[in-house]
Each structure stands twice: as structure tokens, then as C-alpha cells.
Design an enzyme around this catalytic site. Structure first.
Site, PDB file in Angstrom:
ATOM      1  N   ASN A  41       0.513  33.962  30.597  1.00  0.00           N
ATOM      2  CA  ASN A  41       1.926  34.240  30.324  1.00  0.00           C
ATOM      3  C   ASN A  41       2.682  34.333  31.646  1.00  0.00           C
ATOM      4  O   ASN A  41       2.178  34.857  32.643  1.00  0.00           O
ATOM      5  CB  ASN A  41       2.128  35.474  29.440  1.00  0.00           C
ATOM      6  CG  ASN A  41       1.385  36.715  29.881  1.00  0.00           C
ATOM      7  OD1 ASN A  41       0.360  36.649  30.549  1.00  0.00           O
ATOM      8  ND2 ASN A  41       1.896  37.864  29.494  1.00  0.00           N
ATOM      9  N   GLU A  93       6.376  35.538  32.878  1.00  0.00           N
ATOM     10  CA  GLU A  93       7.576  36.257  32.438  1.00  0.00           C
ATOM     11  C   GLU A  93       8.778  35.932  33.313  1.00  0.00           C
ATOM     12  O   GLU A  93       8.663  35.283  34.356  1.00  0.00           O
ATOM     13  CB  GLU A  93       7.282  37.762  32.424  1.00  0.00           C
ATOM     14  CG  GLU A  93       6.170  38.079  31.434  1.00  0.00           C
ATOM     15  CD  GLU A  93       5.921  39.555  31.227  1.00  0.00           C
ATOM     16  OE1 GLU A  93       6.338  40.370  32.082  1.00  0.00           O
ATOM     17  OE2 GLU A  93       5.312  39.890  30.194  1.00  0.00           O
ATOM     18  N   GLU A 108      -0.670  31.045  25.525  1.00  0.00           N
ATOM     19  CA  GLU A 108      -1.105  29.972  24.608  1.00  0.00           C
ATOM     20  C   GLU A 108      -0.252  28.729  24.794  1.00  0.00           C
ATOM     21  O   GLU A 108      -0.748  27.601  24.862  1.00  0.00           O
ATOM     22  CB  GLU A 108      -0.995  30.444  23.148  1.00  0.00           C
ATOM     23  CG  GLU A 108      -1.906  31.593  22.795  1.00  0.00           C
ATOM     24  CD  GLU A 108      -1.273  32.969  23.006  1.00  0.00           C
ATOM     25  OE1 GLU A 108      -0.458  33.122  23.960  1.00  0.00           O
ATOM     26  OE2 GLU A 108      -1.601  33.880  22.239  1.00  0.00           O
ATOM     27  N   CYS A 116       1.648  35.251  19.201  1.00  0.00           N
ATOM     28  CA  CYS A 116       2.974  35.465  18.622  1.00  0.00           C
ATOM     29  C   CYS A 116       3.311  34.290  17.704  1.00  0.00           C
ATOM     30  O   CYS A 116       2.662  33.247  17.722  1.00  0.00           O
ATOM     31  CB  CYS A 116       4.029  35.620  19.729  1.00  0.00           C
ATOM     32  SG  CYS A 116       4.669  34.068  20.370  1.00  0.00           S
TER      33      CYS A 116
END
Ligand code: THU
Length: 135
Positions: A45, A47, A58, A91
Site C-alpha cells: 500500500n 498512502e 493488492e 477492501c
């Protein structure tokens, strides 16, 4: 899938997790996808101070596979790792990307900090998926 290959994929997701760029949530996530030529592509990830610009691990891995020239449906398996007590679960935006890029039966290995692995599939993560325009 073979146990050794599952473990290899999970290990890759767990080790790449350390590269996550997470100055806001401090929640590191790693993902690894096994391609149909047996290559593994990893993602983390990333950010952003504008939180909505964040990219999950992912999607980083799946989008990298596209950038590397793999056509849709080249993914054989997905592993996700985080330092969580319970199993990390993708998510809904990432699930929708999985629907687009994977076969519904593609295994998804969810893991937790103690190393346990839970196997599910893209189809199980997204029942009644929106996957075509000509319904
Ligand atoms: N995140 C992922 O990268 N993958 C998941 O499966 C769940 C959430 C990220 C997004 C954000 O950077 C942080 O975890 C907290 O939501």
C-alpha cells in the site's frame, strides 16, 4: 495449489509488506500474485496526504502485472499479508479489481500475523459481481 507454492507466495507478501509507504495509517499491507508463468509480482500500500489517492497493496500488485504486459486473467493466486490479529481481508475496491483481472475461482490466501492462512476465492469475496455491461 501446492502447499510449498502457497507458502512461497505468502512469504513474498509478508516480506514486501515492510516496504509499504504508510505515514498516515501505519498499517502495512503486502500482496503477492502468482502469474500463469509462475512469476510472482508483489505490491504494497502506498498512502497519500490526500487520503483518497492511496493505493492498496493488492491493486499495486495487480496493476504492476498489467504494466508488465500480462493480459487479464493471467493471475493464478493472490496472497495478502498484514500484521493483524485476525485475517487481513481486501477492501471492496480491490475486490472489484480482482473480479476484472482474475477468474472467479482464483484462490485468495488471507493471512494474519501469526502466519495462519485462510483460503478463499475471488467469487466468494464478491458474490453477484458486477463483471459485464451486457447484463
Ligand atoms: N489496505 C490495503 O493495502 N489492503 C487491504 O487489504 C486493506 C487496506 C491499506 C489501505 C491503507 O493504506 C491502509 O491499509 C489502511 O486502510
Amino acid at each position: 495449489m501446492q502447499t510449498e507454492m502457497i507458502q512461497k507466495l505468502v512469504n513474498e507478501a509478508r516480506s514486501v509488506m515492510e516496504n509499504a509507504y504508510v505515514p498516515y495509517s501505519h498499517f502495512q499491507v503486502g500482496a503477492a500474485i502468482l502469474m500463469n508463468d509462475q512469476r510472482i509480482i508483489a505490491g504494497v500500500n502506498v498512502e497519500n496526504v490526500s487520503f483518497g489517492a492511496t493505493n492498496c497493496a493488492e491493486r499495486t500488485a495487480i496493476f504492476t502485472s498489467v504494466a508488465q504486459g500480462y493480459p487479464a486473467k493471467s493471475i493464478k493466486a493472490i496472497a495478502v499479508a498484514a500484521k493483524t490479529k485476525g485475517f487481513i481481508t481486501p477492501c471492496s475496491i480491490c475486490r472489484q479489481v480482482m473480479v476484472e483481472m482474475c477468474d472467479p475461482e482464483t484462490p485468495v490466501y488471507l493471512t494474519r500475523n501469526d502466519g495462519e492462512i485462510f483460503e478463499t476465492t475471488v467469487k466468494a469475496l464478491v458474490p453477484f459481481a458486477f463483471d459485464k455491461l451486457d447484463v
